[in-house]
Design an enzyme around this catalytic site. Structure first.
Site, short mmCIF file in Angstrom:
data_model
loop_
_atom_site.label_atom_id
_atom_site.label_comp_id
_atom_site.label_asym_id
_atom_site.label_seq_id
_atom_site.Cartn_x
_atom_site.Cartn_y
_atom_site.Cartn_z
N ASN A 174 0.97 -1.33 -0.09
CA ASN A 174 0.06 -0.17 -0.02
C ASN A 174 0.82 1.16 -0.06
OD1 ASN A 174 -1.88 2.03 0.54
ND2 ASN A 174 -2.38 1.50 2.53
N TRP A 175 1.13 1.65 -1.11
CA TRP A 175 2.02 3.13 -1.42
C TRP A 175 1.47 4.18 -0.55
CZ3 TRP A 175 3.91 2.29 -7.08
CH2 TRP A 175 4.71 1.11 -7.19
N LYS A 176 0.15 4.35 -0.33
CA LYS A 176 -0.52 5.42 0.19
C LYS A 176 -0.21 6.69 -0.59
CE LYS A 176 0.33 3.43 4.90
NZ LYS A 176 0.14 3.54 6.28
N HIS A 226 -9.24 1.10 5.04
CA HIS A 226 -8.25 1.57 5.86
C HIS A 226 -8.52 2.24 7.15
CE1 HIS A 226 -3.82 2.60 6.69
NE2 HIS A 226 -3.81 1.67 5.89
N GLU A 263 -6.85 4.82 8.12
CA GLU A 263 -6.44 6.09 7.91
C GLU A 263 -7.94 6.78 7.39
OE1 GLU A 263 -2.76 5.64 5.54
OE2 GLU A 263 -2.19 4.94 7.41
N GLU A 269 -5.45 -4.85 10.87
CA GLU A 269 -4.44 -3.95 11.18
C GLU A 269 -4.70 -3.20 12.34
OE1 GLU A 269 -2.40 -2.75 7.15
OE2 GLU A 269 -4.19 -1.40 7.40
N GLY A 309 2.61 2.15 10.73
CA GLY A 309 3.56 3.30 10.70
C GLY A 309 4.30 3.74 11.72
N SER A 363 3.44 -2.22 10.13
CA SER A 363 4.93 -2.31 10.53
C SER A 363 5.37 -3.48 10.36
CB SER A 363 5.32 -1.81 11.96
OG SER A 363 4.81 -0.45 12.34
N GLY A 374 2.84 -1.19 4.37
CA GLY A 374 2.79 0.31 4.14
C GLY A 374 4.35 0.81 3.69
N GLY A 375 4.85 1.08 4.78
CA GLY A 375 6.28 1.82 4.62
C GLY A 375 7.32 0.92 3.80
C1 PEP Z 1 -0.93 0.02 6.05
O1 PEP Z 1 -0.97 1.30 5.95
O2 PEP Z 1 -1.61 -0.62 5.70
C2 PEP Z 1 0.43 -0.18 6.83
C3 PEP Z 1 0.54 -1.71 7.34
O3 PEP Z 1 1.42 0.39 7.04
P1 PEP Z 1 2.74 0.27 7.71
O4 PEP Z 1 3.37 -1.32 7.02
O5 PEP Z 1 3.66 1.23 7.40
O6 PEP Z 1 2.56 0.20 9.10
#
Ligand code: PEP
Length: 256
Positions: free
Chosen positions: A12-14, A97, A99, A167, A173, A213, A234-235
């Site tokens: 997920n590049w956000k 999500h 966010e 999640e 993040g 994470s 994500g990251g």
């Molecule tokens: C996400 O945004 O779905 C996520 C899991 O981010 P991260 O891996 O950066 O925690």
């Protein structure tokens, strides 16, 4: 241990990557990932980069996903993207999500509308559920997961077509992933919630990912937990070497 549910690793590049960066990242992933063995891989770039990334992914097994969709075909919804605009371009769509739930006030009802819309337009929804830190500390994780899971699946006929991502909001993040035990237990709650409502066979057919994470250091300990069918990342998905390491870890688990 080969599970009947094929593992899925999703990036997920956000709201990251310019057009040029998205193209380079996609080409690098295609180049390095090769043909993953027994693992599905997808990337979800920002909407504007979908066509350029689709071009980079052409001929590769890496699938394309959207980060969101709006549950209507057209209309006065400034800034939104309709499912028929994504149909044929994307295979997956992330919905709900945390966010979006937090910053855009998305409710379970709205997430449910998106899940049903995605399915209607041949997009596999990746429905995110998870508790906040406050809820976690108040011992409300089970209740939150049950409510979000059932709320998101109202009137969904074929639940096996939905991918769910557990999640924990406090793990996203932050660099602090859930412990393997917490991740396994959260996913077990989601699966048993589906089993109670739709039967064990349906529950056993649903792919449930962990997200929060996930990185090359913790991936093996998370994926070795029973019931964890992959990751929403994500990251670490913005770094090609790290993302490929997660795919390799999922392949490795399938070999064991
Ligand atoms: C996400 O945004 O779905 C996520 C899991 O981010 P991260 O891996 O950066 O925690």
């Amino acid at each position: 241990m080969t599970s009947e549910r094929r593992p899925l690793i999703v990036g997920n590049w956000k709201m990251n990557t310019t057009l040029a960066e998205a193209r380079i990242l996609a080409y690098n992933i295609v180049h390095l990932v090769g043909v993953p063995k027994d693992v599905d891989v997808a990337v979800c770039p920002p909407f504007v980069s979908l066509p350029i990334v689709a071009e980079a992914l052409r001929g590769s097994p890496v699938a394309l996903g959207a980060q969101n969709l709006y549950p209507a075909e057209s209309g006065a919804y400034t800034g939104e993207v309709a499912p028929n605009m994504l149909q044929g371009l994307c295979s997956y769509a992330i919905v709900g999500h945390s966010e979006r739930r937090a910053y855009f006030a998305e409710t379970d009802e709205f997430v449910n509308a998106k899940v049903r819309t995605a399915l209607e337009y041949d997009l596999t929804p990746i429905m995110c559920v998870g508790e906040t830190l406050l809820q976690h500390e108040a011992g409300e994780t089970t209740k939150v997961l049950q409510t979000q899971t059932m709320g998101g699946l109202v009137d969904v006929e074929d639940v096996s077509m939905v991918v769910i991502a557990y999640e924990p909001v406090w793990a996203i993040g932050t660099g602090v992933a859930a412990t393997p035990d917490d991740a396994r237990e959260g996913i077990a709650v989601i699966r048993s919630t589906i089993a109670d409502a739709r039967g064990q066979d349906v529950a056993d057919s649903v792919r449930i990912l962990y997200g929060g994470s996930m990185n090359p250091q913790n991936v093996a300990s998370l994926l070795e937990q029973p019931g964890i069918d992959g990751g929403l990342i994500g990251g670490a998905s913005l770094n090609v070497e790290q993302f490929i390491a997660l795919v390799r870890a999922a392949e490795e688990r399938e070999r064991e």
